[in-house]
Design a protein around this motif. Structure first.
Motif, short mmCIF file in Angstrom:
data_model
loop_
_atom_site.label_atom_id
_atom_site.label_comp_id
_atom_site.label_asym_id
_atom_site.label_seq_id
_atom_site.Cartn_x
_atom_site.Cartn_y
_atom_site.Cartn_z
N LEU A 101 0.81 -1.24 0.02
CA LEU A 101 0.23 0.30 -0.04
C LEU A 101 0.37 1.54 0.00
CD1 LEU A 101 -2.91 -0.85 2.79
CD2 LEU A 101 -2.38 -1.54 0.27
N ILE A 141 -6.93 2.99 -2.82
CA ILE A 141 -7.48 2.09 -1.66
C ILE A 141 -8.75 2.00 -0.90
CG2 ILE A 141 -6.44 1.59 0.59
CD1 ILE A 141 -3.80 2.40 -0.52
N VAL A 190 -0.73 0.34 -5.06
CA VAL A 190 -0.65 -1.18 -4.77
C VAL A 190 -0.43 -1.53 -5.68
CG1 VAL A 190 -2.20 -2.75 -3.01
CG2 VAL A 190 -3.14 -0.90 -3.68
N VAL A 240 -9.20 -3.18 -2.55
CA VAL A 240 -8.29 -3.21 -1.83
C VAL A 240 -8.99 -2.41 -0.79
CG1 VAL A 240 -5.59 -1.96 -0.43
CG2 VAL A 240 -5.78 -3.26 -3.37
N THR A 273 -5.12 -7.12 0.06
CA THR A 273 -5.26 -6.54 -1.02
C THR A 273 -4.51 -7.60 -2.08
OG1 THR A 273 -2.38 -7.30 -0.71
CG2 THR A 273 -3.37 -4.80 -0.21
#
Ligand SMILES: Cc1cc2nc3c(=O)[nH]c(=O)nc-3n(C[C@H](O)[C@H](O)[C@H](O)COP(=O)(O)OP(=O)(O)OC[C@H]3O[C@@H](n4cnc5c(N)ncnc54)[C@H](O)[C@@H]3O)c2cc1C
Length: 370
Positions: free
Chosen positions: A58, A99, A153, A236, A244
């Motif tokens: 991340l 995310i 990611v 994610v 993830t």
């Protein structure tokens, strides 16, 4: 960008450890001085060793409280070139560019909604019914969607391999990845270089490459690979723990970087612990998945300073080499900080510049940006 001539700074650098810290250093050295020779000395192949090989991947600039982390924007900007370059040499480096930081209680909800209003350029608040997955059987109240140029990611093993291939192909000097299972005499091993960078993560302390006490702790992180029976996983999700996707979309990595356990947990206990603490926002995955393996890594966490936990970079008074440098303490923000602090470290190696302020921590000369 000015290219540094061979008369300035080191020409033959040995880097101990090729995780995020070591590879960012190699990349920045070669970018600034294409004639430089760089050797990475590691006991594992690119992308397969240390905390970097198990990281969730991340990359974004926000703290859990929705503020911008110190150097967060600069960190994201600095990483862009490295990610783009690694992607030219390796497939599958960027897995996603968004995310979801999930709210499972009202406190989360108000903090994340405030973050969305403060940083509309790279995040937005979505209510539970606006999310792209079914939240009806979970405690999810909504999520902060972090997106765009402020967020990536990364599949870190592919990224590190891509960076290594980029380094190999660039500049005019030699590039060597020298595997070193167990080096009995680091002083002799490093004597061929005119500068060395110590960036072997937790291994540096566990294997006594560095014997001095530094202002850091080693933090164990464990994660699991879940194989889904009936579905693919695309988003994610983060809420203390993270989920993830892996390059194979039927597989998910669920983990945490905040475990302070002295002893490793066995596979069943890792599963129980992660499931208990993430079921409220990952119930759809847990209900459809089988645990395949547990991965583990130690990250080096720096002591908290006035601006949070920042990496440690600087010259290092080491018995191993007269011209030694250190890069460690990336804590849980390896991706956010590796390129920016690698850039600063390599500036220092070529010119201990007045843009940096020296902080003495016993034998460690530790710089922070003015
Ligand atoms: C489970 C987990 C999840 C994480 N998730 C994220 C995330 O999502 N985002 C994020 O930004 N950060 C994350 N982190 C933090 C991130 O992984 C670290 O900050 C970062 O990887 C540290 O990089 P490093 O290069 O300093 O050390 P490392 O990655 O540990 O690299 C050290 C290298 O040195 C080598 N080495 C070690 N000892 C020796 C020796 N004696 N001789 C030769 N070579 C040696 C190792 O093989 C390795 O290649 C996570 C960490 C963990 C543990």
């Amino acid at each position: 960008m000015v290219t540094i001539p061979s008369s300035i700074g080191p020409n033959n650098v040995g880097i101990v450890g090729g995780g995020l810290a070591g590879m960012a250093t190699a990349f920045q050295l070669i970018k600034k001085k294409p004639s430089i020779n760089v050797t990475i000395i590691d006991k594992a192949l690119p992308g397969t060793g240390g905390a970097s090989s198990v990281a969730g991947g991340l990359l974004h600039p926000l703290t859990p409280r929705g503020k911008i982390a110190a150097f967060g924007i600069q960190g994201v900007d600095s990483s862009k070139t490295l990610i783009e370059t690694a992607s030219e040499f390796e497939k599958g480096v960027v897995l996603r560019d968004e995310i979801y930081r999930v709210a499972v209680n009202n406190k989360h909800r108000s903090v994340l909604k405030a973050a969305a209003s403060s940083h509309p350029q790279f995040c937005e608040w979505l209510e539970a019914n606006e999310l792209e997955w079914d939240t009806s059987s979970s405690s999810v109240l909504g999520a902060l969607r972090i997106h765009g140029s402020g967020c990536k990611v990364i599949h870190v093993p592919s990224y590190l391999n891509g960076l290594w291939l980029a380094c190999e192909s660039r500049g005019t000097g030699d590039r060597v990845w020298a595997l070193e299972e167990d080096c009995a005499d680091w002083k002799e091993r490093l004597s061929e270089f005119d500068a060395v960078v110590l960036s072997a993560g937790a291994g540096m302390f566990q294997d006594a490459v560095v014997k001095q006490e530094l202002p850091v702790q080693l933090v164990r992180g464990q994660s699991i690979e879940l194989h889904l029976r009936n579905r693919q996983f695309e988003q994610v999700r983060l809420c203390g723990k993270y989920a993830t996707p892996l390059p194979d979309k039927g597989k998910v990595n669920i983990g945490a970087t905040q475990e302070f356990k002295d002893e490793p947990l066995d596979c069943a206990s890792v599963k129980d612990e992660l499931q208990m603490r993430s079921y409220d926002f990952l119930s759809d995955l847990w209900d459809d998945g089988d645990v395949h393996k547990v991965t583990e890594g130690f990250r080096v966490q720096s002591d908290r300073g006035p601006r949070g936990r920042l990496p440690i970079i600087g010259s290092f008074d080491s018995e191993l080499h007269d011209n030694a440098w250190i890069f460690t303490g990336l804590s849980s923000r390896g991706l956010l900080y590796h390129s920016l602090f690698g850039d600063m470290l390599t500036d220092m190696m070529f010119d201990s510049d007045e843009n940096y302020q020296l902080v003495d921590a016993e034998s460690l000369n530790w710089w922070v940006m003015n």
